[in-house]
Design an enzyme around this catalytic site. Structure first.
Site: not given
Ligand code: ARG
Length: 479
Positions: A34, A121, A166-167, A288, A294, A296, A301, A328, A333, A336
């Protein structure tokens, strides 16, 4: 590109190397990593580790020398990342391992003691919360900026009248300022949602270890205090598996994007030749490659288009979490990347729309001309008859007939003479013409929250008051 079945023989062992005889293949290593996503959280990871080490020192788990060496070593790692000297390695699965590995290479055994009484974790949950709090405050700032622009544009154009719909049919005239302020209230609610996400993130999970807590005598409150968390989590299983704060952030971003998308849609419409209510500044328009005439509204958009992706991130995270047992699971992972993109997208779109609104030219005359048409004073003409004692339903019927005749003759309500009006009802006097005067129609809406000039002035004052309050809230949190 390496083939997936081509095993590599890494020179270094993984951090969990003890239990393993084989090495992961480069492809699976990359698949499981990650780092490309979570390296953004390097500052938070370092802060969290320094706070953890200091606490372990205070509790007698680590020696004073080890703590000093860890804290200074982490500062050095941070400086290398900041300057771009840090070597990012595919073998580091995530930011936690990358930093710990680099630290240990620098300071030796003390680096190996940092992870005492901690798991990735609770570490990743801590980093993500610290980072989410920062992101929330940045979004809060951008929301404050666009609100202040909207309030300014409203204040600068107090008398401009436009058709209200409205509408998508012309309904009643409204003040342009009223229309702009409508969006400022939406972004004020988005601010509240972003701050709710901030609050949701404001609890420290560190000290929960892998899932069950730890045997070491931790002082979790001291860690919370160092990192600026308002509270300490009360259940280790929940602490390492709770991603509600990211859902809250995703939700706040989604609603914010929906609001921006609606504003973008209006600006796209208003800048057409058919509406002509606004002219976008060249800085927010494109041409354009084939049609020389044009101009735009690409950026509006794009804002409208990007909203779909952000709403997708909310749904994706909900579905990722939905089937997960405690505590966990590696699925988490995946939490994010979507949130970061949602925040980046909302942040960019707020900036673009802020600039677009601040620089667009408002064609007051064109809006006013359209506000005269479409029989938008019809309700007021009916109200005039109600004022003369006619029940509203009958007044509605009379004015309906007037509109029908005007439509056939291609006339406006404002063009009718007193004697023409008299043909529809004896109750019309000479003053009836005032009932359909567009500025008076607007000014009559005096109820709180209405579009009347005085009501909008009062609304503007309240919007400014709330804005000032929200500005100081963010200032106080930034410290
Ligand atoms: N890179 C992991 C995550 O974003 C970190 C936690 C990993 N923990 C594990 N027990 N493998 O979730």
């Amino acid at each position: 590109m390496e083939s997936a079945d081509n095993p590599t023989t890494p020179e270094r062992k993984a951090l969990w190397g003890g239990r393993f005889e084989g090495h992961p293949q480069e492809f699976t290593q990359r698949f499981g990593a990650s780092l490309p996503v979570d390296r953004r959280m390097w500052r938070e990871d370092i802060r969290g580790s320094q706070a953890h080490a200091r606490m372990l020192g205070r509790q007698g788990v680590l020696s004073k020398e080890d703590v000093e060496s860890i804290v200074a070593g982490l500062d050095k790692v941070g400086a290398r990342i900041e300057s771009g000297e840090f070597v990012w390695d595919v073998e580091d699965e995530d930011i936690h391992m990358a930093i710990e590995r680099s630290l240990t290479a620098d300071i030796g055994d003390a680096g190996g003691r940092l992870h005492t009484a901690r798991s990735r974790n609770d570490q990743v949950a801590t980093d993500a919360r610290l980072y989410a709090k920062e992101l929330a405050l940045d979004l809060a700032d951008s929301l404050l900026a666009i609100r202040s622009t909207l309030v300014e544009v409203a204040a600068k154009n107090p008398g401009a009248v436009m058709p209200g719909y409205t509408h998508m049919q012309r309904a009643q005239p409204v003040l342009f300022a009223h229309h702009m302020l409508a969006y400022s209230w939406m972004f004020a609610r988005d601010f509240t949602r972003v701050m709710a996400a901030y609050d949701a993130a404001d609890t420290l999970p560190l000290g929960s270890a892998a899932l069950a807590g730890t045997t070491y005598p931790l002082d979790r409150s001291y860690v919370a205090e160092q990192l600026g968390f308002a509270a300490v989590s009360q259940n280790s299983l929940d602490a390492v598996s709770d991603r509600d704060f990211l859902l809250d952030l995703d939700y706040a971003c989604s609603v914010g994007m929906v609001h921006l998308s609606r504003l973008a849609e209006e600006l796209v419409l208003w800048s057409t030749g058919e509406f002509g209510f606004v002219t976008m500044s060249d800085a927010y328009s494109t041409g354009s490659s084939i049609m020389p005439q044009k101009k735009n509204p690409d950026f509006a958009e794009l804002v409208r288009g990007k909203s779909g992706r952000v709403v997708g991130h909310l749904v994706a995270l909900l579905v990722t979490l939905k089937g997960l047992p405690l505590a966990y699971n590696k699925d988490m992972q995946e939490d994010k990347e979507g949130v970061f993109d949602a925040v980046d997208t909302l942040s960019d779109c707020l900036k673009v729309m802020d600039g677009m609104v601040a620089t667009m030219h408002i064609n007051i005359e064109a809006m006013r001309a359209d506000a005269q048409g479409g029989f938008m004073a019809a309700t007021d003409l009916a109200d005039y008859l109600v004022g003369k004692g006619l029940p509203f339903r009958q007044a509605h019927e009379v004015v309906g007939r007037i509109v029908l005749e005007c439509e056939k003759a291609d006339r406006t309500l404002q063009s009718l003479t007193p004697s023409e009006l008299g043909g529809f009802s004896d109750l019309f006097d000479d003053d009836a013409i005032k009932a359909v005067d567009i500025d008076r129609v607007v000014a009559r809406r005096t109820t709180v929250g209405g579009t009347g000039h005085d009501a909008v002035a009062a609304q503007l004052a309240r919007a400014c008051e709330l804005l000032a309050k929200d500005v100081s809230r963010v200032k106080a949190l930034r410290g």
